[in-house]
Design an enzyme around this catalytic site. Structure first.
Site, PDB file in Angstrom:
ATOM      1  N   ARG A 274      -8.620   0.850   0.532  1.00 19.18           N
ATOM      2  CA  ARG A 274      -7.293   0.521   1.050  1.00 19.18           C
ATOM      3  C   ARG A 274      -6.462  -0.026  -0.103  1.00 19.18           C
ATOM      4  O   ARG A 274      -6.979  -0.725  -0.995  1.00 19.18           O
ATOM      5  CB  ARG A 274      -7.372  -0.549   2.153  1.00 19.18           C
ATOM      6  CG  ARG A 274      -7.911  -0.061   3.487  1.00 19.18           C
ATOM      7  CD  ARG A 274      -6.960   0.902   4.198  1.00 19.18           C
ATOM      8  NE  ARG A 274      -7.424   1.288   5.525  1.00 19.18           N
ATOM      9  CZ  ARG A 274      -8.175   2.360   5.808  1.00 19.18           C
ATOM     10  NH1 ARG A 274      -8.559   3.166   4.832  1.00 19.18           N
ATOM     11  NH2 ARG A 274      -8.525   2.629   7.057  1.00 19.18           N
TER      12      ARG A 274
ATOM     13  N   GLU B 181       1.988   2.848   2.750  1.00 16.65           N
ATOM     14  CA  GLU B 181       1.846   4.303   2.871  1.00 16.65           C
ATOM     15  C   GLU B 181       2.804   4.826   3.927  1.00 16.65           C
ATOM     16  O   GLU B 181       2.945   4.191   4.974  1.00 16.65           O
ATOM     17  CB  GLU B 181       0.408   4.655   3.239  1.00 16.65           C
ATOM     18  CG  GLU B 181      -0.566   4.277   2.130  1.00 16.65           C
ATOM     19  CD  GLU B 181      -2.020   4.641   2.428  1.00 16.65           C
ATOM     20  OE1 GLU B 181      -2.300   5.199   3.504  1.00 16.65           O
ATOM     21  OE2 GLU B 181      -2.876   4.364   1.569  1.00 16.65           O
TER      22      GLU B 181
ATOM     23  N   HIS C  38      -3.902   9.626   0.577  1.00 12.06           N
ATOM     24  CA  HIS C  38      -4.909   9.137   1.541  1.00 12.06           C
ATOM     25  C   HIS C  38      -5.635  10.297   2.239  1.00 12.06           C
ATOM     26  O   HIS C  38      -5.539  10.454   3.454  1.00 12.06           O
ATOM     27  CB  HIS C  38      -4.246   8.202   2.568  1.00 12.06           C
ATOM     28  CG  HIS C  38      -5.237   7.255   3.213  1.00 12.06           C
ATOM     29  ND1 HIS C  38      -4.912   5.977   3.604  1.00 12.06           N
ATOM     30  CD2 HIS C  38      -6.547   7.408   3.541  1.00 12.06           C
ATOM     31  CE1 HIS C  38      -5.958   5.394   4.149  1.00 12.06           C
ATOM     32  NE2 HIS C  38      -6.968   6.239   4.118  1.00 12.06           N
TER      33      HIS C  38
HETATM   34  C1  DGY Z   1     -10.533   5.723   7.512  1.00 15.41           C
HETATM   35  O1  DGY Z   1     -11.188   6.394   8.315  1.00 15.41           O
HETATM   36  O2  DGY Z   1     -10.487   4.508   7.543  1.00 15.41           O
HETATM   37  C2  DGY Z   1      -9.794   6.473   6.451  1.00 15.41           C
HETATM   38  O3  DGY Z   1      -9.049   5.683   5.658  1.00 15.41           O
HETATM   39  C3  DGY Z   1      -9.053   7.635   7.033  1.00 15.41           C
HETATM   40  O4  DGY Z   1     -10.043   8.555   7.258  1.00 15.41           O
END
Ligand code: DGY
Length: 325
Positions: free
Chosen positions: A238, A267, A286
């Site tokens: 993240r 984002e 992402h």
């Molecule tokens: C998640 O699943 O947390 C990812 O960031 C998106 O697939």
């Protein structure tokens, strides 16, 4: 009467149909447009189940508007977009989709590492821009991966899957995690080290830890300073875990060599974000879990969690740390 469900984005029709067997379903059916907050706030007051994505902030003020809500099913493994404490206090189940995306996200993490080390995006742009005039000894030279030292921050499922991939590259493997993992150490020959040691000894630092109050700003100027000058930072977890302003400074000033980022603090990242101007950064929107098959599995699992919760049964992947029975 069937329970009411809101799905916040267009998903595969068979999955919608499956949910429709148990519920009256309302779908925000614009594929690449996020449901506007005011519409979400309006609709949430009516529903029993919410099928949502990481793009929706399911915070306390939204949850307060949902008197009938029984389940929030996130189509993601990460759930930092949801105020789980508030949901738990209100007796609302929160579910996620671990496991099905592990290998796909590890693939992307490794692909990003390789693309950054060997300057693949820069090289491809160079060629397409008609700049390739001759083979040249120093043209687009990067960093070796084979035999290098990699430090993984966060040895969860995805961290382990990344670790397994390093074996084919004969990498020296270090890790740091909240708790030690003796089984993983034995299986993969990895060494548990302090954050400081990991940062100062690794050629590649891979961040793949959940985003929590503890991991926010885990990597700032202070940590970047400890890294080698030829080191590469990879973040597929993240955005908020790495301080972007500090990372920009470190990349511009040669504190570290490069970075590969699949995630950003905000984002979608604005197109004029300073990090996007740097040649030594590979940036992605992402897409860690974005394979056709995996996204289908995530949607199926999110639907399964939702349906089980609406039936009063235990979902496969419950995030709240309480027993709802
Ligand atoms: C998640 O699943 O947390 C990812 O960031 C998106 O697939």
């Amino acid at each position: 009467m069937k329970p009411k469900v809101l799905i916040t984005r267009k998903i595969a029709e068979p999955i919608i149909e499956k949910i429709q067997e148990y519920a009256d379903v309302d779908v925000w059916d614009q594929e690449d447009v996020q449901i506007p907050r005011d519409i979400l706030e309006n609709k949430i007051s009516e529903i029993d189940g919410l099928f949502c994505l990481i793009t929706e902030s399911i915070d306390a003020s939204l949850i307060d508007k949902a008197p009938n809500l029984k389940v929030i099913s996130n189509m993601a493994v990460g759930y930092n977009n949801i105020d789980v404490d508030t949901a738990t206090k209100k007796g609302i189940m929160v579910t996620n989709t671990p496991e099905v995306l592990t290998e796909t996200t590890a693939d992307l993490t490794f692909a990003l590492l390789m693309a950054t080390a060997r300057r693949l995006v820069e090289a491809s742009d160079f060629l397409r821009d008609g700049k390739w005039e001759t083979w040249s000894p120093n043209l687009l030279t990067g960093q070796d991966i084979y035999g290098a030292t990699i430090g993984i921050i966060g040895m969860g499922r995805i961290g382990e899957a990344v670790a397994r991939r390093t074996k084919g590259f004969n990498m020296n493997l270090l890790y740091h995690n909240r708790s030690r993992k003796p089984d993983v150490e034995q299986e993969l020959g990895t060494t548990y080290v302090s954050m400081e040691t990991l940062l100062s000894e690794s050629d590649f630092v891979v961040v793949i830890t959940p985003y929590t109050a503890e991991t926010k700003n885990l990597i700032t100027a202070e940590q970047l300073k400890l890294m080698k000058k030829n080191a590469i930072l990879i973040n597929t977890a993240r955005g908020g875990i790495v301080n972007e302003a500090d990372l920009y400074e470190a990349l511009v000033n040669g504190v570290i060599w490069g970075a590969g980022l699949d995630v950003f603090e905000k984002e979608p990242v604005p197109a004029d974000h300073p990090l996007l101007t740097l040649p030594n950064v590979v940036t992605l929107p992402h897409i860690g879990s974005a394979s056709i098959a995996t996204r289908m599995k995530m949607a199926e699992l999110a639907a399964e969690n939702l349906i089980l919760a609406l039936k009063g049964e235990k979902p496969k992947h419950l995030v709240n740390k309480i027993d709802f029975s």
